[in-house]
Design an enzyme around this catalytic site. Structure first.
Site, PDB file in Angstrom:
ATOM      1  N   TYR A 348       0.728  -1.215  -0.119  1.00 20.04           N
ATOM      2  CA  TYR A 348      -0.196  -0.052  -0.084  1.00 20.04           C
ATOM      3  C   TYR A 348       0.852   1.361  -0.032  1.00 20.04           C
ATOM      4  O   TYR A 348       0.343   2.345  -0.544  1.00 20.04           O
ATOM      5  CB  TYR A 348      -1.165  -0.131   1.053  1.00 20.04           C
ATOM      6  CG  TYR A 348      -1.939  -1.308   1.109  1.00 20.04           C
ATOM      7  CD1 TYR A 348      -2.876  -1.154  -0.134  1.00 20.04           C
ATOM      8  CD2 TYR A 348      -2.001  -2.144   1.786  1.00 20.04           C
ATOM      9  CE1 TYR A 348      -3.867  -2.252  -0.421  1.00 20.04           C
ATOM     10  CE2 TYR A 348      -2.886  -3.178   1.667  1.00 20.04           C
ATOM     11  CZ  TYR A 348      -3.855  -3.239   0.545  1.00 20.04           C
ATOM     12  OH  TYR A 348      -4.694  -4.182   0.444  1.00 20.04           O
ATOM     13  N   ASP A 434     -20.693  -4.869  -8.939  1.00 17.14           N
ATOM     14  CA  ASP A 434     -19.598  -5.176  -9.823  1.00 17.14           C
ATOM     15  C   ASP A 434     -19.268  -4.192 -10.415  1.00 17.14           C
ATOM     16  O   ASP A 434     -20.223  -3.627 -11.416  1.00 17.14           O
ATOM     17  CB  ASP A 434     -20.140  -6.635 -10.577  1.00 17.14           C
ATOM     18  CG  ASP A 434     -18.916  -7.304 -11.316  1.00 17.14           C
ATOM     19  OD1 ASP A 434     -18.138  -6.542 -11.866  1.00 17.14           O
ATOM     20  OD2 ASP A 434     -18.983  -8.604 -11.167  1.00 17.14           O
ATOM     21  N   GLU A 450      -6.487  -3.258  -7.336  1.00 21.92           N
ATOM     22  CA  GLU A 450      -5.545  -4.448  -6.781  1.00 21.92           C
ATOM     23  C   GLU A 450      -6.100  -5.583  -7.134  1.00 21.92           C
ATOM     24  O   GLU A 450      -6.369  -6.574  -6.142  1.00 21.92           O
ATOM     25  CB  GLU A 450      -5.080  -4.302  -5.450  1.00 21.92           C
ATOM     26  CG  GLU A 450      -6.222  -4.267  -4.301  1.00 21.92           C
ATOM     27  CD  GLU A 450      -5.746  -4.363  -2.981  1.00 21.92           C
ATOM     28  OE1 GLU A 450      -4.634  -4.996  -2.588  1.00 21.92           O
ATOM     29  OE2 GLU A 450      -6.621  -3.818  -1.823  1.00 21.92           O
ATOM     30  N   GLU A 459      -5.976 -13.463 -11.730  1.00 26.41           N
ATOM     31  CA  GLU A 459      -7.209 -13.516 -11.050  1.00 26.41           C
ATOM     32  C   GLU A 459      -8.091 -12.533 -12.009  1.00 26.41           C
ATOM     33  O   GLU A 459      -8.803 -11.658 -11.424  1.00 26.41           O
ATOM     34  CB  GLU A 459      -6.835 -12.703  -9.777  1.00 26.41           C
ATOM     35  CG  GLU A 459      -6.092 -14.018  -8.764  1.00 26.41           C
ATOM     36  CD  GLU A 459      -6.064 -13.372  -7.373  1.00 26.41           C
ATOM     37  OE1 GLU A 459      -6.451 -12.425  -7.183  1.00 26.41           O
ATOM     38  OE2 GLU A 459      -5.274 -14.198  -6.741  1.00 26.41           O
TER      39      GLU A 459
END
Length: 650
Positions: A348, A434, A450, A459
């Site tokens: 971060y 979403d 991220e 992913e």
């Protein structure tokens, strides 16, 4: 007595040092003498070396006990299991052309291992194969392994390569010509089908092969490193020490939980202690074990290693532990998973740096007080990127309006609490949706996410950001702006055995997230797939194909490829990057472990032979998946065709 402690609660097996002993039928005395001398366990011959089954009279054999080193009652069960590693008779030669010797060897091998199992020993060490052909030895051992119970068998292999030469006085195990000892081990374990209870005990001699050749062993199941006293040099004070190359080897083995065993007779005239501080107070009257100086030096090497960093200690339990990758679109993360990722302050901090640079580039100093930058965090989770973005705005004195978009309704609850707690109500708008379905009320200057996985795109970051790109201004900034995946071939015997234990195809066609530890990295990484955001192509496609050729350094010797380790490197913004690719990895970051793509059948690669591999990223209407295959030096099956075993759901 353990060699030392690298950190509080150090439980590494490499803390324990053993000693190789000759046959002694007084086991209690043998054990007491060496344990009181400072050693933790003995490598003890189990049977009288003069015994040969063919010399025993058949009539008397039924009423005569086998010549083992004492009854099982002479030591307690815990002493046998904790302090004794059985040593199978070294004369055994199951591939001898002498039929009587071959038969005697097979009978004796089975008798000794049966006795060791009866004693509940944790391990037995097997003699080195006498020649480069070891088929019958492996066959007999494989029969034994099928019904062995829990005991480990360590095959004794000297660490030599042909160019290193065969030194006078070393065991004559290569009567049929010089053989790379790794080849000997590889032949044996392939004949034994990679059995998980078959491991290696490495004999380290005075000459050590090249660093690349030695590195192959880090991916093998090495349990012990046996150092002969002849391999030690003498320091200025007359004490035994090891060469720099030997020191690096032993230290690396310590890091891989390999136990050191001292072998041989004392060959150094250690100076007699002249002051009370030098007297060995461990034993009464200052008595010292004849090999104590060698043990002390090994302990010195262990103790001078750098303490294990806090992050490494945290990751100990994850070493070589196979985990299925996340399904971030199909599944909602649990609170515990969020908490682990949120503790990664380094990640971060990098995001905050990237946002700060983007804000300064976006809004000149003279406009800072009147221009408000619209920033959208897509996949906001429980808010760490929201916090990092607001801190970047404060640091750069820029005005910010934040949209936090999150599809997980449970995380949205936490987000609302955070916004209220921090007083961000006027700055942060939470959107429970979403990102691919949300219609934004305005366009964003900066899009922050991220969504990266261990392989960068695994992913579905490309698919998610493609869906979110419609609400980014034409000149808008995406953080990250690009990311690239990398692979490299590895030897990873433990991972291969763990996957093989499932006895199905699915597990061999599934990439796993894993903290790689007992692996040999055999060539430098090479880039595979790259994605850039925002994507301005007229016909964007997230399908990819890459053919790669790896050249394993010739001095490595022959190798066995169990699969490919995968990594990523991401450019967040300009010169701010984030990644786990070994040569550029962000220090002290633990959010991502590498990914491992297994091979159904390990691929043998001869020295100087290129390794050719193909990787595909395939996209369907409901899923994304990878396919992979090796085509040289030999062809492997295509893995995961049509995503039949593994996919990521859209």
């Amino acid at each position: 007595m353990p060699l030392g402690e690298r950190y509080g609660g150090d439980k590494s097996e490499s803390r324990y040092c053993g000693i190789e002993t000759e046959f002694d039928d007084d086991m209690p005395n043998l054990l007491s003498y060496n344990v009181h001398g400072g050693f933790d366990f003995v490598l003890a011959t189990l049977m009288d070396p003069k015994y040969r089954p063919s010399l025993v009279d058949i009539d008397t054999s039924r009423s005569t006990a086998l010549p083992f080193a004492g009854s099982d009652l002479v030591l307690s069960p815990s002493q046998w299991s904790s302090h004794v590693v059985g040593k199978i008779s070294s004369w055994i030669d199951l591939d001898s052309e002498d039929e009587i010797l071959r038969q005697d060897s097979e009978i004796t091998l089975k008798q000794e291992i049966a006795w060791a199992s009866h004693l509940s020993l944790q391990a037995c060490i097997l003699p080195t194969p006498k020649g480069s052909s070891c088929a019958n030895y492996a066959r007999c051992l494989n029969q034994i392994l099928q019904n062995l119970g829990g005991m480990q068998l360590w095959l004794r292999i000297p660490m030599v390569k042909p160019e290193d030469g065969i030194e006078a006085g070393n065991p004559e195990y290569m009567r049929e010509g010089d053989v790379d000892s790794w080849e000997l081990w590889n032949s044996f374990r392939l004949l034994c089908e990679h059995h998980s209870q078959l491991s290696v005990a490495i004999d380290i001699w005075s000459s050590v092969p090249s660093a690349a050749s030695v590195a192959r062993w880090y991916g093998e199941p090495v349990r012990a490193a046996i150092i002969n006293t002849n391999s030690f040099l003498t320091n200025a004070k007359g004490y035994p020490c090891l060469s720099k190359r030997h020191q690096r080897l032993i230290t690396a083995f310590f890091d891989h939980s390999v136990q050191v065993v001292i072998s041989g007779q004392p060959v150094h005239k250690v100076p007699v202690a002249t002051s009370a501080s030098n007297v060995d107070t461990q034993n009464e009257g200052g008595w010292r074990h004849p090999l104590k100086a060698y043990l002390d030096y090994v302990a010195f090497l262990y103790q001078k290693m750098d303490p294990l960093p806090e992050q490494e200690r945290f990751e100990l339990g994850y070493r070589d532990y196979l985990q299925s990758p996340l399904q971030p679109l199909m599944d909602n993360l649990e609170a515990q998973t969020y908490e682990i990722f949120e503790k990664d302050t380094v990640k971060y901090s990098q995001y905050q740096r990237a946002v700060a640079k983007a804000l300064v580039d976006r809004v000149p100093d003279e406009d800072a007080s009147r221009v408000t930058t619209v920033l959208m965090v897509v996949g906001a989770g429980r808010g760490p990127l929201v916090r990092a973005s607001l801190q970047a705005a404060e640091e750069t004195e820029r005005k910010l309006k934040v949209y936090a978009v999150e599809k997980n309704p449970n995380a949205v609850v936490t987000l609302h609490s955070l916004v209220k707690l921090e007083g961000w109500e006027q700055t942060v708008t939470i959107i429970s949706s979403d990102m691919r379905d949300w219609d934004a009320p305005e366009k964003a200057d900066i899009l922050v996410s991220e969504l990266l996985g261990s392989f960068g795109d695994n992913e579905l970051s490309p698919e998610c950001l493609d869906g979110a790109q419609r609400f980014l201004k034409e000149d808008g900034i995406s953080i990250p702006s690009s990311y690239t995946s990398f692979i490299q071939p590895v030897t990873a015997c433990k991972l291969y055995n763990d996957i093989k234990s499932h006895k199905d195809l699915v597990h061999f066609e599934t990439p796993y997230v894993v903290k790689l530890h007992r692996v040999a990295r055999l060539a430098n990484t090479q880039p595979v797939f790259t994605f850039t955001h925002p994507e301005h192509s007229d016909k964007p496609s997230n399908q990819r194909y890459k053919k790669l050729q790896f050249d394993i350094p010739e001095d490595t010797g022959a190798t066995l490829i169990h699969g490919f380790a995968g990594y990523f490197d991401a450019t967040l913004y300009k010169d701010v990057h984030l990644g786990i690719e070994p040569s550029t990895a962000t220090p002290n970051m633990f959010s991502w472990f590498p990914i491992f793509f297994p091979l159904r059948a390990p691929v043998y690669v001869k020295p100087g032979t290129p390794l050719e591999v193909h990787f595909w990223r395939c996209c369907g209407s409901t899923k994304v998946w990878y396919e992979w295959s090796v085509t040289a030096p030999s062809a492997s099956p295509l893995h995961n065709t049509n995503g039949r075993s593994y996919w990521v759901g859209l």
